[in-house]
Design a protein around this motif. Structure first.
Motif, mmCIF file in Angstrom:
data_model
loop_
_atom_site.group_PDB
_atom_site.id
_atom_site.type_symbol
_atom_site.label_atom_id
_atom_site.label_comp_id
_atom_site.label_asym_id
_atom_site.label_seq_id
_atom_site.Cartn_x
_atom_site.Cartn_y
_atom_site.Cartn_z
ATOM 1 N N GLY A 90 7.020 33.655 -27.723
ATOM 2 C CA GLY A 90 7.451 34.707 -26.813
ATOM 3 C C GLY A 90 8.537 34.289 -25.849
ATOM 4 N N GLY A 91 9.056 33.067 -26.005
ATOM 5 C CA GLY A 91 10.072 32.561 -25.089
ATOM 6 C C GLY A 91 11.429 32.449 -25.741
ATOM 7 N N PRO A 92 12.336 31.763 -25.068
ATOM 8 C CA PRO A 92 13.699 31.626 -25.591
ATOM 9 C C PRO A 92 13.744 30.732 -26.839
ATOM 10 C CG PRO A 92 13.418 30.246 -23.662
ATOM 11 C CD PRO A 92 12.152 31.051 -23.814
ATOM 12 N N ILE A 93 14.756 30.945 -27.650
ATOM 13 C CA ILE A 93 14.967 30.132 -28.846
ATOM 14 C C ILE A 93 15.521 28.776 -28.418
ATOM 15 C CG2 ILE A 93 16.271 29.911 -30.991
ATOM 16 C CD1 ILE A 93 16.321 33.000 -31.083
ATOM 17 N N ALA A 94 14.880 27.690 -28.877
ATOM 18 C CA ALA A 94 15.328 26.340 -28.540
ATOM 19 C C ALA A 94 16.229 25.752 -29.623
ATOM 20 C CB ALA A 94 14.122 25.427 -28.318
ATOM 21 N N VAL A 95 15.960 26.120 -30.871
ATOM 22 C CA VAL A 95 16.734 25.580 -31.989
ATOM 23 C C VAL A 95 16.632 26.546 -33.162
ATOM 24 C CG1 VAL A 95 14.800 24.205 -32.899
ATOM 25 C CG2 VAL A 95 17.135 23.515 -33.427
ATOM 26 N N THR A 96 17.696 26.594 -33.958
ATOM 27 C CA THR A 96 17.684 27.346 -35.205
ATOM 28 C C THR A 96 18.110 26.413 -36.324
ATOM 29 O OG1 THR A 96 19.954 28.120 -34.922
ATOM 30 C CG2 THR A 96 18.199 29.565 -34.108
ATOM 31 N N GLY A 97 17.725 26.776 -37.531
ATOM 32 C CA GLY A 97 18.090 25.939 -38.656
ATOM 33 C C GLY A 97 17.833 26.639 -39.975
ATOM 34 N N THR A 98 18.056 25.882 -41.040
ATOM 35 C CA THR A 98 17.870 26.387 -42.387
ATOM 36 C C THR A 98 17.186 25.321 -43.228
ATOM 37 O OG1 THR A 98 19.885 27.726 -42.219
ATOM 38 C CG2 THR A 98 19.041 27.305 -44.439
ATOM 39 N N ASP A 99 16.166 25.724 -43.953
ATOM 40 C CA ASP A 99 15.527 24.863 -44.941
ATOM 41 C C ASP A 99 16.076 25.235 -46.313
ATOM 42 O OD1 ASP A 99 13.949 23.799 -42.932
ATOM 43 O OD2 ASP A 99 12.135 24.866 -43.531
ATOM 44 N N VAL A 100 16.477 24.221 -47.065
ATOM 45 C CA VAL A 100 16.933 24.429 -48.435
ATOM 46 C C VAL A 100 16.045 23.577 -49.327
ATOM 47 C CG1 VAL A 100 18.841 24.195 -50.070
ATOM 48 C CG2 VAL A 100 19.301 24.884 -47.704
ATOM 49 N N ALA A 101 15.367 24.217 -50.285
ATOM 50 C CA ALA A 101 14.402 23.525 -51.122
ATOM 51 C C ALA A 101 14.780 23.611 -52.592
ATOM 52 C CB ALA A 101 13.012 24.123 -50.930
ATOM 53 N N HIS A 102 14.656 22.478 -53.278
ATOM 54 C CA HIS A 102 14.725 22.459 -54.741
ATOM 55 C C HIS A 102 13.295 22.630 -55.206
ATOM 56 C CE1 HIS A 102 14.793 19.977 -58.616
ATOM 57 N NE2 HIS A 102 15.210 21.184 -58.905
ATOM 58 N N VAL A 103 13.044 23.687 -55.963
ATOM 59 C CA VAL A 103 11.698 24.035 -56.399
ATOM 60 C C VAL A 103 11.596 23.815 -57.904
ATOM 61 C CG1 VAL A 103 10.004 25.904 -56.513
ATOM 62 C CG2 VAL A 103 11.528 25.729 -54.537
ATOM 63 N N ASP A 104 10.520 23.152 -58.308
ATOM 64 C CA ASP A 104 10.285 22.851 -59.715
ATOM 65 C C ASP A 104 8.820 23.135 -60.028
ATOM 66 O OD1 ASP A 104 10.564 21.826 -62.321
ATOM 67 O OD2 ASP A 104 10.215 19.768 -61.654
ATOM 68 N N GLY A 105 8.567 24.019 -60.993
ATOM 69 C CA GLY A 105 7.196 24.344 -61.352
ATOM 70 C C GLY A 105 6.417 25.008 -60.235
ATOM 71 N N GLY A 106 7.095 25.724 -59.361
ATOM 72 C CA GLY A 106 6.430 26.426 -58.269
ATOM 73 C C GLY A 106 6.131 25.569 -57.048
ATOM 74 N N LEU A 107 6.546 24.295 -57.078
ATOM 75 C CA LEU A 107 6.326 23.379 -55.950
ATOM 76 C C LEU A 107 7.659 22.842 -55.454
ATOM 77 C CD1 LEU A 107 3.352 21.284 -57.385
ATOM 78 C CD2 LEU A 107 3.213 23.168 -55.729
ATOM 79 N N ILE A 108 7.690 22.482 -54.175
ATOM 80 C CA ILE A 108 8.909 21.915 -53.607
ATOM 81 C C ILE A 108 9.069 20.481 -54.103
ATOM 82 C CG2 ILE A 108 10.058 21.185 -51.473
ATOM 83 C CD1 ILE A 108 8.647 23.556 -50.073
ATOM 84 N N ARG A 109 10.213 20.211 -54.695
ATOM 85 C CA ARG A 109 10.556 18.857 -55.156
ATOM 86 C C ARG A 109 11.341 18.127 -54.056
ATOM 87 N NH1 ARG A 109 8.950 15.670 -58.899
ATOM 88 N NH2 ARG A 109 8.862 17.347 -60.412
ATOM 89 N N THR A 110 12.265 18.851 -53.416
ATOM 90 C CA THR A 110 13.086 18.282 -52.349
ATOM 91 C C THR A 110 13.319 19.349 -51.290
ATOM 92 O OG1 THR A 110 14.267 16.965 -54.004
ATOM 93 C CG2 THR A 110 15.250 17.082 -51.820
ATOM 94 N N LEU A 111 13.152 18.976 -50.017
ATOM 95 C CA LEU A 111 13.436 19.893 -48.910
ATOM 96 C C LEU A 111 14.460 19.242 -47.995
ATOM 97 C CD1 LEU A 111 12.678 22.570 -47.403
ATOM 98 C CD2 LEU A 111 11.190 21.148 -45.989
ATOM 99 N N HIS A 112 15.556 19.967 -47.764
ATOM 100 C CA HIS A 112 16.586 19.545 -46.808
ATOM 101 C C HIS A 112 16.475 20.453 -45.589
ATOM 102 C CE1 HIS A 112 18.871 16.916 -49.564
ATOM 103 N NE2 HIS A 112 18.409 17.749 -50.487
#
Length: 120
Positions: A90-112
């Motif tokens: 409910g407060g101010p935004i401190a940080v924003t970002g983006t997660d980029v995931a390589h997905v294989d077989g329905g599971l995350i293989r790599t997350l940046h």
């Protein structure tokens, strides 16, 4: 592939979970056993290392910080993306970002994890 469900689960059940046992359980259901997590300051591999990296991150954030998606996740050809923000509930935004995931077989293989520049 339901990128929205997988990426939201990662945001809420991994990065939003302060209890290490519950987080590790979620990681086992969301990530491949030898998955990699690449954050701006370090990279780790495997369930235990990913859980520890998230624990280390959460230790530096106030207990009322929450991670919230800015919009639904999107993806194609095994790569998913989710934009998020973090800050006090409910407060101010401190940080924003983006997660980029390589997905294989329905599971995350790599997350940046990419952090936005504060004045961009």
């Amino acid at each position: 592939m339901d990128f929205e469900k997988l990426m939201q689960a990662n945001l809420e059940l991994v990065f939003g979970e302060r209890d290490p046992a519950r987080r590790t359980s979620a990681i086992r259901n969301i990530y491949h056993e030898d998955a990699e997590l690449h954050e701006p300051e370090r990279s780790v591999r495997g369930h235990a290392a990913i859980s520890q990296a998230v624990s280390d991150l959460l230790l530096h954030l106030p207990p009322d910080f929450v991670f919230t998606a800015l919009r639904p996740a999107s993806g194609h050809h095994g790569v998913g993306r989710l934009q998020w923000r973090a800050g006090p509930a409910g407060g101010p935004i401190a940080v924003t970002g983006t997660d980029v995931a390589h997905v294989d077989g329905g599971l995350i293989r790599t997350l940046h994890v990419f952090l936005d520049q504060p004045d961009a």
